[in-house]
Design a protein around this motif. Structure first.
Motif, PDB file in Angstrom:
ATOM      1  N   THR A  11       0.830  -1.214   0.000  1.00 37.37           N
ATOM      2  CA  THR A  11       0.000   0.000   0.000  1.00 37.37           C
ATOM      3  C   THR A  11       0.862   1.261   0.000  1.00 37.37           C
ATOM      4  O   THR A  11       2.002   1.280   0.482  1.00 37.37           O
ATOM      5  CB  THR A  11      -0.921   0.049   1.236  1.00 37.37           C
ATOM      6  N   ALA A  12       0.278   2.300  -0.526  1.00 36.57           N
ATOM      7  CA  ALA A  12       0.819   3.664  -0.414  1.00 36.57           C
ATOM      8  C   ALA A  12      -0.348   4.559  -0.034  1.00 36.57           C
ATOM      9  O   ALA A  12      -1.401   4.533  -0.687  1.00 36.57           O
ATOM     10  CB  ALA A  12       1.444   4.124  -1.724  1.00 36.57           C
ATOM     11  N   GLN A  13      -0.180   5.347   1.025  1.00 36.36           N
ATOM     12  CA  GLN A  13      -1.268   6.177   1.536  1.00 36.36           C
ATOM     13  C   GLN A  13      -0.858   7.636   1.552  1.00 36.36           C
ATOM     14  O   GLN A  13       0.300   7.983   1.819  1.00 36.36           O
ATOM     15  CB  GLN A  13      -1.657   5.734   2.951  1.00 36.36           C
ATOM     16  N   LEU A  14      -1.837   8.514   1.308  1.00 36.55           N
ATOM     17  CA  LEU A  14      -1.612   9.960   1.276  1.00 36.55           C
ATOM     18  C   LEU A  14      -2.554  10.624   2.269  1.00 36.55           C
ATOM     19  O   LEU A  14      -3.770  10.386   2.239  1.00 36.55           O
ATOM     20  CB  LEU A  14      -1.864  10.500  -0.140  1.00 36.55           C
ATOM     21  N   TYR A  15      -2.002  11.480   3.136  1.00 37.00           N
ATOM     22  CA  TYR A  15      -2.766  12.199   4.147  1.00 37.00           C
ATOM     23  C   TYR A  15      -2.603  13.702   3.956  1.00 37.00           C
ATOM     24  O   TYR A  15      -1.525  14.185   3.597  1.00 37.00           O
ATOM     25  CB  TYR A  15      -2.261  11.856   5.552  1.00 37.00           C
ATOM     26  N   LEU A  26      -6.537  10.689   2.459  1.00 42.42           N
ATOM     27  CA  LEU A  26      -7.173  11.045   1.188  1.00 42.42           C
ATOM     28  C   LEU A  26      -7.337   9.847   0.263  1.00 42.42           C
ATOM     29  O   LEU A  26      -8.237   9.833  -0.578  1.00 42.42           O
ATOM     30  CB  LEU A  26      -6.355  12.127   0.478  1.00 42.42           C
ATOM     31  N   GLY A  27      -6.449   8.871   0.386  1.00 39.63           N
ATOM     32  CA  GLY A  27      -6.569   7.728  -0.506  1.00 39.63           C
ATOM     33  C   GLY A  27      -5.460   6.722  -0.292  1.00 39.63           C
ATOM     34  O   GLY A  27      -4.415   7.023   0.297  1.00 39.63           O
ATOM     35  N   THR A  28      -5.702   5.504  -0.761  1.00 32.32           N
ATOM     36  CA  THR A  28      -4.748   4.409  -0.660  1.00 32.32           C
ATOM     37  C   THR A  28      -4.613   3.746  -2.020  1.00 32.32           C
ATOM     38  O   THR A  28      -5.625   3.438  -2.670  1.00 32.32           O
ATOM     39  CB  THR A  28      -5.205   3.362   0.368  1.00 32.32           C
ATOM     40  N   ALA A  29      -3.393   3.549  -2.463  1.00 36.91           N
ATOM     41  CA  ALA A  29      -3.124   2.749  -3.657  1.00 36.91           C
ATOM     42  C   ALA A  29      -2.665   1.374  -3.197  1.00 36.91           C
ATOM     43  O   ALA A  29      -1.769   1.268  -2.345  1.00 36.91           O
ATOM     44  CB  ALA A  29      -2.072   3.410  -4.531  1.00 36.91           C
ATOM     45  N   SER A  30      -3.274   0.325  -3.730  1.00 34.76           N
ATOM     46  CA  SER A  30      -2.993  -1.037  -3.264  1.00 34.76           C
ATOM     47  C   SER A  30      -2.420  -1.886  -4.383  1.00 34.76           C
ATOM     48  O   SER A  30      -2.816  -1.777  -5.552  1.00 34.76           O
ATOM     49  CB  SER A  30      -4.272  -1.692  -2.730  1.00 34.76           C
ATOM     50  N   ALA A  31      -1.477  -2.739  -4.001  1.00 33.06           N
ATOM     51  CA  ALA A  31      -0.876  -3.692  -4.930  1.00 33.06           C
ATOM     52  C   ALA A  31      -0.657  -5.007  -4.180  1.00 33.06           C
ATOM     53  O   ALA A  31      -1.165  -5.205  -3.074  1.00 33.06           O
ATOM     54  CB  ALA A  31       0.421  -3.134  -5.499  1.00 33.06           C
ATOM     55  N   LYS A  32       0.120  -5.905  -4.736  1.00 32.25           N
ATOM     56  CA  LYS A  32       0.357  -7.218  -4.143  1.00 32.25           C
ATOM     57  C   LYS A  32       1.201  -7.092  -2.883  1.00 32.25           C
ATOM     58  O   LYS A  32       2.264  -6.478  -2.910  1.00 32.25           O
ATOM     59  CB  LYS A  32       1.049  -8.119  -5.161  1.00 32.25           C
ATOM     60  N   PRO A  33       0.741  -7.618  -1.766  1.00 31.81           N
ATOM     61  CA  PRO A  33       1.567  -7.586  -0.553  1.00 31.81           C
ATOM     62  C   PRO A  33       2.915  -8.259  -0.789  1.00 31.81           C
ATOM     63  O   PRO A  33       3.036  -9.220  -1.556  1.00 31.81           O
ATOM     64  CB  PRO A  33       0.722  -8.364   0.472  1.00 31.81           C
ATOM     65  N   GLY A  34       3.942  -7.738  -0.129  1.00 30.83           N
ATOM     66  CA  GLY A  34       5.286  -8.268  -0.278  1.00 30.83           C
ATOM     67  C   GLY A  34       6.026  -7.716  -1.484  1.00 30.83           C
ATOM     68  O   GLY A  34       7.106  -8.212  -1.831  1.00 30.83           O
TER      69      GLY A  34
END
Length: 729
Positions: free
Chosen positions: A162-166, A172-180
């Motif tokens: 994940t990458a999160q922006l505050y 404000l939002g989360t970008a999600s991809a494959k864990p690890g």
């Protein structure tokens, strides 16, 4: 990867890890920064301003950026926290949305590698980072806030994918991809206020950031929501307006920058417009690039004054915006126009330009905004009201009210050349509309001087039914350094039954010499007109870049109708007396050269009262060794004035002709008996007999080129007075 707008899940972990990088700028005033950190600027030192805790760094928008060495772990991720206050969105080239080059608040990026907290010229912003799963992107749902301190946090967690922006502790939002996943990092330094890919106009870097930065911290692991809420910050929101003031230190070493002329605090300006007095306050709106000394994507700047000499810099009134994902009626620029008041509200009419069809509602068009704020700080756009149908081009509306009818003049490109288009507001239909109407009793081609288009029209009553029409023809045969020269011209005539009848066909030049143009006009409390124009640059773009600012406004002038009823008179506005310091003691005037002024006087007013018709020469901005001087010549008998820059500067950065000459009409202006000369940095304003005027630029390179000499061609004993000029407190 698509962003997922969601609420953060709280975590019990609240202890913050030791940061990899901590930068608070509190020691910047002493030139101290942590090891591996540098601030680049073309000025003598970085700008230091009040921050959220102590001091902050103020970027200039075009030359400055901060750089730090930073090594991140592609498996561990990281947390990023910083405080930012932006004065404006970054500039860019005037291109469609798909071709923009966004700027960066902070980035360590190269191609698809690394991270980038990015923002574009319309305030759209977000975060992206390269990973083994591709590019993760979080787009903020709202435009970036301007002119207030905001707290930005990014948390990148490869283990969770994940990458999160505050913003201000709100997710404000989360970008999600494959864990690890692992991060694809860029082997380049981390930078603040500059993008990885820069856009250029000539030598100007146009998409850096203009704002204040403070409390930058990078952590070696992701930050939980609980940790984010424990990050240090101010007890109360700090005042961003104080942080966004351009410090005096930026231009303290620039002897060519005017000190008493009205002008923006930095960067590029162009035509002033919309001069208006509301109550006891003057408001001046003007063309502005807030991010550097270059012209692109014009804003409307805003200044206010109670006395026409002390000016307060206010936030920009208008700037380019989008109304959809990729289009906006003024997205390419907010060009010149006019401000009026009606029914207790203020209305701004401006030239709006975009990338659409020429005959669309706004390319170019006239658009309108309204302000119900007594200080005219806050504006709401109402959209386009006119397009160029029937014309090749137009720009710069000017409005006036006669009885209950509003009129609008717009500078136009007609089939025959430059001219004006006249409209009246028709309120008779269900929706009010601007209807074209005849304005003048002759063909525009009989008044034109071979231009392509007229700009910045002014139409004002002088006396009874006598009015003055002012325009600025450009293009075609007219050029900045050509003949005919780009300059304001005017006609005096009668205005009766909705028709202007000029008393003469060939226009008169507003000034005796070219150098000042596009005045904006309003009435003072005494009922007389005041006018402020632009005194544009006459030096190379490289010199403008090195200076960090471009163009200035003229000192305010008073306009009157002279006794011949055919000539516009211009004199220094009486408000300028407030700039005078104690007069200097003058040695007795004798024949020949008269040394009068020691060095180190940056701004002054010189008055010369002539006792006969002997030609007079003034050498201004003269060096002690005689290598530099700017020469003014006045010949009452021949009726000529000359401006000679042959020896004005050793820099080689002047542009345009070094010698200008003009005619002085003694029948209209009276015998040449009183000379009033204002010198302020690189600006010279000249008034003769409180009737004729011109303003010019000169750029001496020697530090002691501040002396003044006077000489006469035959025995004469002029009376001399000099006042140092200082902004009143």
């Amino acid at each position: 990867m698509a962003a997922n707008i969601a609420c953060a899940q709280p975590s019990l972990q609240t202890t913050l890890p030791t940061p990899l990088l901590s930068l608070d700028f509190n020691q910047l005033a002493q030139g101290r920064l942590p090891a591996g950190v540098a601030i680049h600027t073309q000025f003598r030192a970085p700008d230091v301003v009040p921050g959220v805790a102590g001091s902050a760094w103020r970027s200039d928008g075009f030359s400055s950026y901060a750089q730090a060495e930073l090594k991140l772990d592609p498996k561990a991720g990281f947390g990023l926290s910083l405080w930012v206050a932006l004065e404006s969105y970054p500039s860019d080239l005037e291109v469609p949305v798909r071709e923009l080059s966004p700027s960066s608040i902070i980035q360590q990026a190269k191609g698809q590698e690394g991270f980038d907290l990015h923002i574009d010229t319309f305030g759209r912003w977000g975060f992206r980072i390269g990973s083994s799963e591709g590019l993760l992107q979080v787009s903020a749902p709202q435009r970036f806030p301007l002119r207030r301190w905001v707290h930005l946090v990014v948390s990148v967690d490869p283990a969770a994918g994940t990458a999160q922006l505050y913003l201000d502790n709100v997710l404000l939002g989360t970008a999600s991809a494959k864990p690890g996943m692992s991060l694809r990092l860029a082997d380049v330094p981390m930078k603040l206020a500059t993008p990885a890919v820069e856009a250029r106009i000539l030598d100007f870097k146009v998409n850096r950031l203009n704002g204040a930065f403070d409390e930058v911290e990078v952590y070696p692991t992701p930050l939980s929501s609980a940790q984010i809420h424990t990050l240090p910050g101010p007890a109360a929101p700090p005042d961003a307006e104080r942080s966004l003031v351009v410090p005096d230190s930026r231009f303290a070493g620039d002897p060519l920058r005017p000190r008493v002329h009205p002008m923006p605090s930095a960067n590029w300006t162009n035509e002033p417009h919309g001069l208006i007095r509301v109550g006891d306050t003057w408001h001046l709106f003007y063309q502005r690039t807030p991010n550097g000394p270059f012209k692109t994507q014009m804003h409307w700047g805003h200044m206010a004054s109670r006395d026409l000499v002390r000016w307060e810099h206010l936030p920009d009134a208008l700037w380019p915006e989008l109304q959809s994902a990729d289009a906006g009626f003024d997205m390419k620029g907010i060009w010149s126009g006019h401000v009026i008041t009606d029914g207790g509200r203020a209305f701004a009419f401006y030239t709006s330009v975009n990338h659409g069809d020429r005959l669309a509602a706004s390319n170019p068009g006239v658009s309108m905004a309204v302000s119900e704020d007594p200080e005219l700080r806050h504006w709401r756009k109402l959209g386009p009201v006119l397009n160029t149908e029937g014309l090749r081009d137009f720009r710069d509306p000017f409005l006036w009210k006669e009885g209950e009818t509003w009129h609008m003049l717009i500078g136009a490109a007609l089939e025959s050349g430059g001219g004006l288009q006249h409209y009246v507001l028709d309120r008779g239909s269900e929706r009010p509309r601007w209807r074209p109407q005849r304005f003048i009793d002759t063909a525009w081609r009989q008044l034109d001087i071979g231009s392509d288009i007229w700009e910045m029209p002014v139409f004002e009553q002088l006396d009874g039914s006598t009015w003055v029409l002012v325009a600025n023809p450009i293009g075609g045969k007219v050029g900045k350094y050509a003949e005919p020269a780009t300059r304001a011209v005017y006609w005096i005539g009668s205005w009766t039954n909705g028709v202007f009848k000029p008393f003469f066909r060939a226009p008169k030049p507003l000034d005796l010499l070219p150098g000042h143009l596009a005045p904006t006009v309003a009435r003072a409390a005494d009922g007389e007109l005041r006018a402020i124009g632009i005194v544009d640059e006459r030096r190379t773009p490289t010199a403008q870049l090195r200076a960090g600012w471009a163009h200035t406004f003229s000192l305010p002038r008073r306009w009157t109708l002279l006794p011949d009823q055919r000539t516009l008179g211009q004199s220094p506005a009486p408000e300028l007396h407030a700039l005078r310091g104690e007069p200097l003691l003058m040695p007795p005037a004798t024949d020949g050269d008269v040394p009068m002024l020691a060095k180190d006087l940056h701004a002054y007013e010189l008055q010369v009262d002539l006792d006969n018709d002997a030609p007079v020469t003034l050498d201004l901005m003269a060096s002690a060794d005689g290598r530099e001087f700017t020469r003014l010549r006045f010949d009452p008998v021949d009726g000529t004035v000359e401006f000679d820059k042959t020896h004005a500067s050793l820099s080689g950065e002047d542009e345009g002709p070094l010698l200008l000459s003009g005619r002085y009409d003694s029948a209209a202006f009276g015998p040449m008996r009183k000379l009033c000369v204002f010198v302020d940095g690189s600006v010279i304003d000249v008034f003769i007999n409180d009737a004729a005027a011109y303003s010019l630029r000169s750029y001496p390179s020697l530090t002691d080129s501040t002396r003044l000499r006077l000489s006469t061609a035959r025995p004469a004993h002029p009376r001399l007075q000099i006042w140092p000029l200082r902004p009143p407190h």
